[in-house]
Design an enzyme around this catalytic site. Sequence first.
Site, PDB file in Angstrom:
ATOM      1  N   GLY A   1      58.181  17.732 -64.023  1.00  8.89           N
ATOM      2  CA  GLY A   1      59.231  17.707 -62.991  1.00  8.89           C
ATOM      3  C   GLY A   1      58.936  18.963 -62.107  1.00  8.89           C
TER       4      GLY A   1
ATOM      5  N   GLY B   1      52.319  23.544 -64.401  1.00  9.70           N
ATOM      6  CA  GLY B   1      51.172  22.893 -64.512  1.00  9.70           C
ATOM      7  C   GLY B   1      50.189  22.543 -63.315  1.00  9.70           C
TER       8      GLY B   1
ATOM      9  CG  HIS C   1      62.565  23.282 -63.111  1.00 12.14           C
ATOM     10  ND1 HIS C   1      62.235  22.330 -62.162  1.00 12.14           N
ATOM     11  CD2 HIS C   1      62.177  22.663 -64.298  1.00 12.14           C
ATOM     12  CE1 HIS C   1      61.644  21.094 -62.667  1.00 12.14           C
ATOM     13  NE2 HIS C   1      61.515  21.583 -64.057  1.00 12.14           N
TER      14      HIS C   1
ATOM     15  CE  LYS D   1      57.949  20.874 -74.834  1.00 12.98           C
ATOM     16  NZ  LYS D   1      58.246  21.184 -73.400  1.00 12.98           N
TER      17      LYS D   1
ATOM     18  CG  ASN E   1      63.010  23.245 -74.496  1.00 12.53           C
ATOM     19  OD1 ASN E   1      63.983  22.511 -74.040  1.00 12.53           O
ATOM     20  ND2 ASN E   1      62.146  23.128 -73.406  1.00 12.53           N
TER      21      ASN E   1
ATOM     22  CD  GLU F   1      60.557  26.754 -67.495  1.00 10.87           C
ATOM     23  OE1 GLU F   1      59.446  25.992 -67.894  1.00 10.87           O
ATOM     24  OE2 GLU F   1      61.587  26.144 -67.363  1.00 10.87           O
TER      25      GLU F   1
ATOM     26  NE  ARG G   1      64.842  23.926 -70.266  1.00  9.55           N
ATOM     27  CZ  ARG G   1      64.102  23.068 -69.746  1.00  9.55           C
ATOM     28  NH1 ARG G   1      63.391  22.285 -70.644  1.00  9.55           N
ATOM     29  NH2 ARG G   1      64.080  22.575 -68.756  1.00  9.55           N
TER      30      ARG G   1
ATOM     31  N   GLY H   1      51.056  23.365 -59.878  1.00  6.89           N
ATOM     32  CA  GLY H   1      51.221  24.596 -59.109  1.00  6.89           C
ATOM     33  C   GLY H   1      50.057  25.761 -59.712  1.00  6.89           C
TER      34      GLY H   1
ATOM     35  NE  ARG I   1      62.127  13.986 -63.567  1.00  3.82           N
ATOM     36  CZ  ARG I   1      62.414  15.150 -64.233  1.00  3.82           C
ATOM     37  NH1 ARG I   1      63.178  16.018 -63.531  1.00  3.82           N
ATOM     38  NH2 ARG I   1      61.838  15.649 -65.351  1.00  3.82           N
TER      39      ARG I   1
ATOM     40  CG  ASP J   1      47.681  14.638 -66.045  1.00  5.61           C
ATOM     41  OD1 ASP J   1      47.001  15.272 -65.415  1.00  5.61           O
ATOM     42  OD2 ASP J   1      47.995  15.159 -67.144  1.00  5.61           O
ATOM     43  CG  PHE J   2      48.904  16.064 -59.911  1.00  7.38           C
ATOM     44  CD1 PHE J   2      50.079  15.696 -60.647  1.00  7.38           C
ATOM     45  CD2 PHE J   2      49.108  16.236 -58.635  1.00  7.38           C
ATOM     46  CE1 PHE J   2      51.424  15.443 -59.765  1.00  7.38           C
ATOM     47  CE2 PHE J   2      50.125  16.041 -57.762  1.00  7.38           C
ATOM     48  CZ  PHE J   2      51.400  15.755 -58.245  1.00  7.38           C
ATOM     49  NE  ARG J   3      45.505  17.345 -66.609  1.00 10.86           N
ATOM     50  CZ  ARG J   3      45.897  18.010 -67.722  1.00 10.86           C
ATOM     51  NH1 ARG J   3      45.260  18.864 -68.299  1.00 10.86           N
ATOM     52  NH2 ARG J   3      47.241  17.777 -68.087  1.00 10.86           N
TER      53      ARG J   3
ATOM     54  CG  HIS K   1      58.708  24.724 -61.617  1.00 13.80           C
ATOM     55  ND1 HIS K   1      58.859  25.474 -62.869  1.00 13.80           N
ATOM     56  CD2 HIS K   1      58.672  23.595 -62.435  1.00 13.80           C
ATOM     57  CE1 HIS K   1      58.511  25.181 -64.095  1.00 13.80           C
ATOM     58  NE2 HIS K   1      58.632  23.775 -63.657  1.00 13.80           N
TER      59      HIS K   1
HETATM   60  P1  ADP Z   1      56.711  20.048 -67.718  1.00 12.34           P
HETATM   61  O1  ADP Z   1      56.808  21.373 -68.417  1.00 12.34           O
HETATM   62  O2  ADP Z   1      57.588  19.767 -66.639  1.00 12.34           O
HETATM   63  O3  ADP Z   1      56.197  18.800 -68.577  1.00 12.34           O
HETATM   64  P2  ADP Z   1      54.034  21.140 -66.581  1.00 12.34           P
HETATM   65  O4  ADP Z   1      54.207  22.415 -66.103  1.00 12.34           O
HETATM   66  O5  ADP Z   1      53.242  21.456 -68.220  1.00 12.34           O
HETATM   67  O6  ADP Z   1      55.345  20.074 -66.944  1.00 12.34           O
HETATM   68  O7  ADP Z   1      52.857  20.383 -65.740  1.00 12.34           O
HETATM   69  C1  ADP Z   1      52.288  19.237 -66.156  1.00 12.34           C
HETATM   70  C2  ADP Z   1      51.510  18.688 -65.363  1.00 12.34           C
HETATM   71  O8  ADP Z   1      50.553  19.692 -64.907  1.00 12.34           O
HETATM   72  C3  ADP Z   1      50.471  17.381 -65.819  1.00 12.34           C
HETATM   73  O9  ADP Z   1      51.226  16.298 -65.772  1.00 12.34           O
HETATM   74  C4  ADP Z   1      49.198  17.624 -64.731  1.00 12.34           C
HETATM   75  O10 ADP Z   1      49.922  16.597 -63.680  1.00 12.34           O
HETATM   76  C5  ADP Z   1      49.436  18.998 -64.192  1.00 12.34           C
HETATM   77  N1  ADP Z   1      48.351  19.696 -64.855  1.00 12.34           N
HETATM   78  C6  ADP Z   1      47.935  20.495 -65.790  1.00 12.34           C
HETATM   79  N2  ADP Z   1      46.711  20.841 -65.906  1.00 12.34           N
HETATM   80  C7  ADP Z   1      46.053  20.487 -64.739  1.00 12.34           C
HETATM   81  C8  ADP Z   1      44.744  20.595 -63.997  1.00 12.34           C
HETATM   82  N3  ADP Z   1      43.769  21.255 -64.961  1.00 12.34           N
HETATM   83  N4  ADP Z   1      44.630  20.187 -62.963  1.00 12.34           N
HETATM   84  C9  ADP Z   1      45.595  19.443 -62.126  1.00 12.34           C
HETATM   85  N5  ADP Z   1      46.597  19.133 -62.793  1.00 12.34           N
HETATM   86  C10 ADP Z   1      47.078  19.788 -63.886  1.00 12.34           C
END
Ligand code: ADP
Length: 395
Positions: free
Chosen positions: A211, A330, A179, A14, A7, A383, A90, A332, A240, A282-284, A207
Site C-alpha cells: 500500500g 518496502g 499509514h 502479526k 497488528n 510502525e 494497531r 521507498g 490498488r 512486487d517491484f523486484r 510511504h
Molecule cells: P506492506 O507493509 O504494505 O505490505 P512493505 O512496506 O513491506 O509492504 O513493501 C512491500 C513491497 O516492497 C514489495 O511488494 C516489493 O515491491 C517492495 N520491495 C521489497 N524489497 C525490495 C527490493 N529489494 N527491491 C525492490 N522492491 C522491494
Amino acid sequence: MNVLVINCGSSSLKYQLINSESEAVLAKGLCERIGIDGVLTHQPAGKDKIKTETAMPNHTVAVELVIKSLTDPVNGVIASLSEIGAVGHRVVHGGESFAESVVIDDSVMKAIEDCNDLAPLHNPANLIGIRACQELMPNVPMVAVFDTAFHQTMPKKAYFYGLPHEYYEKYKVRRYGFHGTSHSYVSKRVAEILGKDYASLKTIVCHLGNGASISAVMNGKCVDTSMGLTPLEGLIMGTRSGDLDPAILNFIANKENLTLAQVTDVLNKKSGVLGLSGVSSDFRDLEAAAKEGNQWAIDALDTYYYRVAKYIGSYAAAMNGVDVIAFTAGVGENNPPGRETIVSYLGYLGADVVPEKNNCRGEEKVISSDQAKVTVMVVPTNEELAIARETVRLV
Ligand code: ADP
C-alpha cells in the site's frame, strides 16, 4: 517494560515483543490462516524462524499460541505472562473520534466499532484481536494506535471532497488518510537525524510499500495526505488503482457486466502495478521484467513513479515549499532506481539524488547532494516501535 504490539487482520496476526527501555525487539512473529488451518512463524531475536503448522480456529487461540511461544522454555523470551506490561494494538480507522492513541476501555471499543462502516475489512478484525488479548490478559492495559490519527490535523480544504455536504454530515464522507503511524514516525525521525526543529520543517513523506501513500507534514502537523475515505485513493499501489476518474466505475460495470462492488474489488485487488503490468505487484519482479524489455512492466513503473512525482509537486504547492523529501517502506527503502526516477522530475524544486549515496537499502541516509535546496532522504519506517512508544506513553 515489555510491550506486546499486535497488528490483527481478518485471518492473520502479526506481533512483536519490544522492551521499551532498550527498544529492542525480543521476538516477533506471524499467525496466518486463522480460521482456516493455521501457521505460526515465531522468531526470537538473534535466532532462526520457527514455523509450526497448528490449528487456529479463531483469534483467541492464535493469541494463546503467541503467548505460549513467547514463554516457551526453549524458544521463548520471557518467563511468564506477567512480564508483558502492556499491549499496543494497531487499529486502522479511528474516524473523527480519535486524533490520538488511547487506552482501551468499553467506550473506546464502542467508538472503534462505530467506525466499522468506514473500514469494513480492517476494524472488525482489529476489534477481534483486542478482545482475544483482553480475554487472555484481563489485567494488562491495552492501547489503540490508529492509522488515521496523525492525519486528523488536516484542514477542511484538504479533507473535504467536492460532494454535496450532506454526505459529510450524514455519513462522514471525507479524507481520513492512513499509514499515519509511519508518516508520524518518519517525519519526526527526519527532524532528529538532521538536527532540525520538527515544529518548523516542511517534509513530504513517501510511504511506498504494497500500500502506498504520501503526506505533507508542515510545522509538526500533517496538512495533507493522498489516501482518502479508504486506502484506495492516491498513489498507484501494488494492487490498488489509486486516483482515477470516478465515472470509470460505472463504465466498467456496464461493459463487463459487474456490480459496483465487484468493480471496487478489481480496483483494490487486481489493479495498480499488478493490473497495469500483468506481471506482479512486487517491484523486484517488475524491475526484472522491465530489464527483459516487457513493455507493460516498463509502462507500469513509469506510471507509478510519475504519479509519486506529481503528488510531491502538489504537496510542495500545498506547503509553499518543501525542505525534506523522505522515502520509506518496502519500495521507498529498497529501490534506488525508483527513487532516482522520482527525483529526476523534481529539479525545479532544487532536489537531486547522488547515485553513489542513493545506492543503499533499508538504512537512514541523506541521498541528495550537499548543495541541494531540498534534502532527499531514506528513512526506514518502524510502525511497531512507534506503537510501542505510544503504548508506554499512555500507560
Ligand atoms: P506492506 O507493509 O504494505 O505490505 P512493505 O512496506 O513491506 O509492504 O513493501 C512491500 C513491497 O516492497 C514489495 O511488494 C516489493 O515491491 C517492495 N520491495 C521489497 N524489497 C525490495 C527490493 N529489494 N527491491 C525492490 N522492491 C522491494
